[in-house]
Design an enzyme around this catalytic site. Structure first.
Site, short mmCIF file in Angstrom:
data_model
loop_
_atom_site.label_atom_id
_atom_site.label_comp_id
_atom_site.label_asym_id
_atom_site.label_seq_id
_atom_site.Cartn_x
_atom_site.Cartn_y
_atom_site.Cartn_z
CB ALA A 68 -1.09 -0.16 1.20
N GLY A 111 0.55 -5.01 1.04
CA GLY A 111 -0.58 -4.78 0.23
C GLY A 111 -0.45 -5.67 -1.16
CD GLU A 114 -2.31 -7.38 3.07
OE1 GLU A 114 -2.02 -6.22 2.68
OE2 GLU A 114 -2.61 -7.81 4.19
CD GLU A 134 1.72 -5.50 5.71
OE1 GLU A 134 2.38 -6.44 6.07
OE2 GLU A 134 1.00 -5.49 4.78
C1 HXC Z 1 4.97 4.41 -1.12
C2 HXC Z 1 7.03 3.43 -2.06
C3 HXC Z 1 6.54 2.00 -1.50
C4 HXC Z 1 5.24 1.95 -0.77
C5 HXC Z 1 8.61 1.81 -2.33
N1 HXC Z 1 8.19 2.96 -2.65
N2 HXC Z 1 7.61 1.29 -1.72
N3 HXC Z 1 6.26 4.46 -1.81
N4 HXC Z 1 4.58 3.17 -0.40
N5 HXC Z 1 4.87 0.98 -0.41
C6 HXC Z 1 8.96 4.07 -3.30
C7 HXC Z 1 10.09 4.82 -2.58
O1 HXC Z 1 9.75 5.80 -1.60
C8 HXC Z 1 10.96 5.09 -3.76
O2 HXC Z 1 10.48 6.57 -4.06
C9 HXC Z 1 10.90 4.50 -4.74
O3 HXC Z 1 9.45 3.70 -4.62
C10 HXC Z 1 11.68 3.17 -4.85
O4 HXC Z 1 11.92 2.54 -3.94
P1 HXC Z 1 13.28 2.33 -3.07
O5 HXC Z 1 12.98 2.02 -1.75
O6 HXC Z 1 14.26 3.28 -3.36
O7 HXC Z 1 13.91 0.91 -4.01
P2 HXC Z 1 14.73 -0.18 -3.19
O8 HXC Z 1 15.72 0.50 -2.71
O9 HXC Z 1 15.03 -0.89 -4.36
O10 HXC Z 1 13.90 -0.85 -2.22
C11 HXC Z 1 12.72 -1.59 -2.86
C12 HXC Z 1 11.77 -2.08 -1.50
C13 HXC Z 1 11.50 -0.78 -0.51
C14 HXC Z 1 12.47 -2.77 -0.50
C15 HXC Z 1 10.75 -2.72 -1.89
O11 HXC Z 1 11.12 0.21 -1.35
C16 HXC Z 1 10.62 -0.99 0.56
O12 HXC Z 1 10.91 -1.45 1.51
N6 HXC Z 1 9.37 -0.54 0.23
C17 HXC Z 1 8.42 -0.64 1.33
C18 HXC Z 1 7.95 -1.95 1.41
C19 HXC Z 1 6.70 -2.02 2.58
O13 HXC Z 1 7.01 -1.75 3.48
N7 HXC Z 1 5.45 -2.42 1.89
C20 HXC Z 1 4.45 -2.62 2.79
C21 HXC Z 1 3.62 -1.17 2.99
S1 HXC Z 1 2.46 -1.10 4.09
P3 HXC Z 1 11.50 7.87 -3.98
O14 HXC Z 1 10.63 8.87 -4.55
O15 HXC Z 1 12.09 7.93 -2.90
O16 HXC Z 1 12.22 7.54 -5.35
C22 HXC Z 1 1.15 -2.07 3.54
C23 HXC Z 1 -0.31 -2.07 4.31
C24 HXC Z 1 -0.99 -2.97 3.55
O17 HXC Z 1 1.31 -2.72 2.46
C25 HXC Z 1 -2.02 -2.87 4.40
C26 HXC Z 1 -3.66 -3.09 3.91
C27 HXC Z 1 -3.47 -2.89 2.53
#
Ligand code: HXC
Length: 261
Positions: A68, A111, A114, A134
């Site tokens: 998400a 997400g 999911e 998360e």
């Molecule tokens: C918003 C995101 C994002 C996310 C990545 N980006 N994931 N933006 N929401 N979930 C954005 C980053 O901010 C970044 O933007 C760009 O995408 C590239 O990501 P990087 O981190 O620079 O890439 P990398 O170093 O290759 O790392 C990849 C990654 C990391 C390991 C996947 O991006 C990451 O940890 N993302 C979050 C994963 C996460 O926690 N997902 C769960 C979310 S909570 P900029 O602008 O800086 O270039 C969730 C809740 C669900 O899903 C609940 C119900 C739906």
């Protein structure tokens, strides 16, 4: 219409197949509200189109979806989240009656994992990385991660993933039954998913949708009720022309020509 989508691409790689590609590359396909609304719309459109038999859902090489949209969620408070039924519309995808095949490469996190689990079949390339991170954000899965993951992987491994936030490789996901298979390196997971969709498209589509309904019942109902649902659907299919055609073709040693009637 599909030309108005900003976050997804919709195409038809083969007759009877709709391919939906998540397309927010700069955010690794992070699932914001607008993207999910478009995804729901495209899936519903395909579901209502008599010319479509199955849907393939994919992302990019690097990410199916990284979760998400964290930046969208950051400043939300409870009353806004509750009043707007935040993420409630995600379940619309599970109302689609036609099969949805997920083709996963790269990150399928939070997400994103999911979303893949809302699909009916998951194929993955060897780069796939599943997970529910998360916990690292101070929250928990909110769109099925604690429920669908546990049904797929069992308690111990799901607990480990949800409590530590660690990722699950494609090989592990295959070993533990989260996905149906890994497409070997050098293979094309999207092409493979389209092949599965084409295979499904050759069957009688009433039986296909009944089969999806019956399998899904096993996730929601106690065994005795699930078996009743299955038997009723099975019996109901004897009212279709496709049943007469399918069994008749077998008896006559020819290929069936299903008409979806
Ligand atoms: C918003 C995101 C994002 C996310 C990545 N980006 N994931 N933006 N929401 N979930 C954005 C980053 O901010 C970044 O933007 C760009 O995408 C590239 O990501 P990087 O981190 O620079 O890439 P990398 O170093 O290759 O790392 C990849 C990654 C990391 C390991 C996947 O991006 C990451 O940890 N993302 C979050 C994963 C996460 O926690 N997902 C769960 C979310 S909570 P900029 O602008 O800086 O270039 C969730 C809740 C669900 O899903 C609940 C119900 C739906």
């Amino acid at each position: 219409s599909s030309s108005n989508y900003k976050n997804i691409l919709v195409s038809s790689p083969e007759k009877g197949v709709t391919l939906i590609t998540l397309n927010r590359p700069k955010a690794l396909n992070a699932l914001n509200s607008e993207l999910f609304t478009e995804l729901n719309h495209a899936a519903k459109t395909a579901d209502e189109d008599a010319g479509v038999n199955a849907i393939v859902l994919t992302g990019s090489e690097k990410a199916f979806a990284a979760g998400a949209d964290i930046k969208e969620m950051l400043s939300k408070d409870f009353s806004t989240a509750y009043k707007s039924n935040f993420l409630g519309h995600w379940t619309e995808l599970t109302q689609v009656r036609k099969p949805i095949i997920a083709a996963v490469s790269g990150h399928a996190l939070g997400g994103g994992c999911e979303l893949a689990m809302m699909c009916d079949v998951i194929l993955a390339s060897s780069t796939a990385n599943f997970g529910q991170p998360e916990i690292n954000l101070g929250v928990i899965p909110g769109a099925g991660g604690s429920q669908r993951l546990t049904k797929a992987l069992g308690k111990s491994l799901s607990m480990e993933l949800v409590l530590t936030g660690r990722g699950l490789s494609a090989a592990e996901a295959e070993k533990h039954g989260l996905i149906s298979r890994v497409v070997p390196e050098g293979g094309d997971v999207v092409a493979e998913a389209v092949k599965v969709a084409v295979q499904i498209g050759k069957k009688g589509q009433i039986a296909v949708q009944a089969a999806k309904e019956a399998v899904n019942a096993s996730f929601e109902l106690p065994l005795a009720e699930g078996l009743r649902v299955e038997r009723r659907l099975f019996q109901a299919l004897f009212a279709t022309k496709d049943q007469k055609e399918g069994m008749g073709a077998f008896a006559e040693k020819r290929k069936p020509a299903f008409t979806n009637e």
